[in-house]
Design an enzyme around this catalytic site. Structure first.
Site, PDB file in Angstrom:
ATOM      1  N   ASN A 139       2.542   1.286   4.039  1.00  0.00           N
ATOM      2  CA  ASN A 139       2.983   0.194   4.711  1.00  0.00           C
ATOM      3  C   ASN A 139       2.746   0.536   6.382  1.00  0.00           C
ATOM      4  O   ASN A 139       3.683  -0.330   7.021  1.00  0.00           O
ATOM      5  CB  ASN A 139       4.325  -0.312   4.350  1.00  0.00           C
ATOM      6  CG  ASN A 139       4.805  -1.601   4.573  1.00  0.00           C
ATOM      7  OD1 ASN A 139       5.940  -2.082   5.025  1.00  0.00           O
ATOM      8  ND2 ASN A 139       3.803  -2.452   4.750  1.00  0.00           N
ATOM      9  N   ASP A 196      -8.009   3.794   1.711  1.00  0.00           N
ATOM     10  CA  ASP A 196      -6.928   4.158   2.852  1.00  0.00           C
ATOM     11  C   ASP A 196      -7.780   4.753   3.997  1.00  0.00           C
ATOM     12  O   ASP A 196      -8.165   5.693   4.054  1.00  0.00           O
ATOM     13  CB  ASP A 196      -5.746   5.122   2.393  1.00  0.00           C
ATOM     14  CG  ASP A 196      -4.737   5.157   3.090  1.00  0.00           C
ATOM     15  OD1 ASP A 196      -4.651   4.768   4.219  1.00  0.00           O
ATOM     16  OD2 ASP A 196      -3.889   5.772   2.616  1.00  0.00           O
ATOM     17  N   CYS A 236      -0.770   0.722   7.161  1.00  0.00           N
ATOM     18  CA  CYS A 236      -2.333   0.678   7.568  1.00  0.00           C
ATOM     19  C   CYS A 236      -2.763  -0.636   6.919  1.00  0.00           C
ATOM     20  O   CYS A 236      -2.902  -1.597   7.688  1.00  0.00           O
ATOM     21  CB  CYS A 236      -3.144   1.904   7.216  1.00  0.00           C
ATOM     22  SG  CYS A 236      -2.635   3.368   8.137  1.00  0.00           S
ATOM     23  N   ARG A 237      -2.987  -0.286   5.786  1.00  0.00           N
ATOM     24  CA  ARG A 237      -3.595  -1.677   5.009  1.00  0.00           C
ATOM     25  C   ARG A 237      -2.716  -2.879   4.916  1.00  0.00           C
ATOM     26  O   ARG A 237      -3.055  -3.940   5.103  1.00  0.00           O
ATOM     27  CB  ARG A 237      -4.258  -1.012   3.727  1.00  0.00           C
ATOM     28  CG  ARG A 237      -5.236  -0.240   3.626  1.00  0.00           C
ATOM     29  CD  ARG A 237      -5.613   0.525   2.439  1.00  0.00           C
ATOM     30  NE  ARG A 237      -4.586   1.349   2.073  1.00  0.00           N
ATOM     31  CZ  ARG A 237      -4.618   1.827   0.712  1.00  0.00           C
ATOM     32  NH1 ARG A 237      -5.588   1.889  -0.097  1.00  0.00           N
ATOM     33  NH2 ARG A 237      -3.595   2.669   0.466  1.00  0.00           N
ATOM     34  N   SER A 238      -1.481  -2.455   4.263  1.00  0.00           N
ATOM     35  CA  SER A 238      -0.706  -3.806   3.895  1.00  0.00           C
ATOM     36  C   SER A 238       0.104  -4.376   5.061  1.00  0.00           C
ATOM     37  O   SER A 238       0.004  -5.744   5.110  1.00  0.00           O
ATOM     38  CB  SER A 238       0.378  -3.376   2.969  1.00  0.00           C
ATOM     39  OG  SER A 238       1.281  -2.479   3.427  1.00  0.00           O
ATOM     40  N   CYS A 286       0.841  -1.264   0.164  1.00  0.00           N
ATOM     41  CA  CYS A 286       0.010  -0.127  -0.059  1.00  0.00           C
ATOM     42  C   CYS A 286       0.828   1.294  -0.122  1.00  0.00           C
ATOM     43  O   CYS A 286       2.110   1.180  -0.055  1.00  0.00           O
ATOM     44  CB  CYS A 286      -1.006  -0.075   1.285  1.00  0.00           C
ATOM     45  SG  CYS A 286       0.018   0.142   2.796  1.00  0.00           S
TER      46      CYS A 286
HETATM   47  C1  LIG Z   1      -1.485   5.475  -4.948  1.00  0.00           C
HETATM   48  O1  LIG Z   1       0.165   5.895  -4.950  1.00  0.00           O
HETATM   49  C2  LIG Z   1       0.338   7.054  -5.006  1.00  0.00           C
HETATM   50  C3  LIG Z   1       1.865   7.463  -4.804  1.00  0.00           C
HETATM   51  O2  LIG Z   1       2.711   6.660  -5.904  1.00  0.00           O
HETATM   52  C4  LIG Z   1      -0.417   7.937  -4.528  1.00  0.00           C
HETATM   53  O3  LIG Z   1      -0.256   9.521  -4.961  1.00  0.00           O
HETATM   54  C5  LIG Z   1      -1.988   7.694  -4.418  1.00  0.00           C
HETATM   55  O4  LIG Z   1      -2.549   8.629  -3.728  1.00  0.00           O
HETATM   56  C6  LIG Z   1      -2.038   6.424  -4.105  1.00  0.00           C
HETATM   57  N1  LIG Z   1      -3.721   6.130  -4.385  1.00  0.00           N
HETATM   58  C7  LIG Z   1      -4.359   5.884  -3.516  1.00  0.00           C
HETATM   59  C8  LIG Z   1      -5.901   5.803  -4.029  1.00  0.00           C
HETATM   60  O5  LIG Z   1      -4.136   5.690  -2.236  1.00  0.00           O
END
Ligand SMILES: *[C@@H]1O[C@H](CO)[C@@H](O)[C@H](O)[C@H]1NC(C)=O
Ligand SMILES: *[C@@H]1O[C@H](CO)[C@@H](O)[C@H](O)[C@H]1NC(C)=O
Length: 155
Positions: free
Chosen positions: A14, A126, A16-18, A11
């Protein structure tokens, strides 16, 4: 006979979710007595929390379910894409980040964890910026359903 299969949960940070997904997966594998077949780890896309323990609400959620976790945050490395058999992302943006980062012809299959949820709840939102802990409990439940279903399909 195939060796141990390795899965990596990823995630954004690293914390919260993962780590919840990793702890849940490891717990289910032990419950089923198949720990000789599966190994799990987790990692971050970004480096903000490297070396830290999970968010206190994530730790509390796991504790509430009597699941142990001692990991600390680390960032994903390009070797991970060949070291692991499966890499699970938690949401679609982060899946596309992972696919961009993966070296060409690397071994790992990159999958959305929630695609295995029998209830069809595909995106693990998240919960980091939530004020309460309800999002963490929801994340835990999603991880339980998805990890169980994944293992049911890959034994
Ligand atoms: C996924 O990762 C990017 C960083 O690489 C981040 O900017 C983005 O907010 C993330 N997406 C979500 C939905 O958490
Ligand atoms: C853990 O359980 C307690 C008691 O049921 C509850 O008040 C608390 O909100 C739970 N924590 C999380 C993070 O779900």
């Amino acid at each position: 006979m195939p060796g141990v299969q390795k899965v990596l949960f990823v995630c954004l940070g690293n914390i919260c979710r993962s780590p919840i997904a990793e702890a849940v997966f490891t717990h289910i594998v032990k419950e089923r007595g198949i720990q000789n077949k599966w190994e799990a780890d987790s990692a971050a896309i970004g480096g903000w929390h490297v070396g830290n323990r999970p968010d206190h609400r994530a730790r509390e959620t796991l504790k509430n379910h009597s699941i142990e976790y001692n990991g600390r945050a680390r960032q994903i490395e390009s070797d991970d894409f060949n070291e692991f058999d499966y890499i699970f992302g938690m949401d679609e943006n982060n899946i596309s980040n992972l696919k961009e980062e993966a070296p060409r012809n690397s071994k790992a299959k990159i999958l959305l964890l929630g695609d295995f949820d029998p209830e069809g709840d595909r995106i693990i939102r998240d919960p980091y910026y939530d004020t309460g802990s309800a999002g963490f409990e929801k994340c835990y439940q999603q991880c339980v359903r998805s990890c169980k279903a994944f293992l049911d399909n890959h034994n």
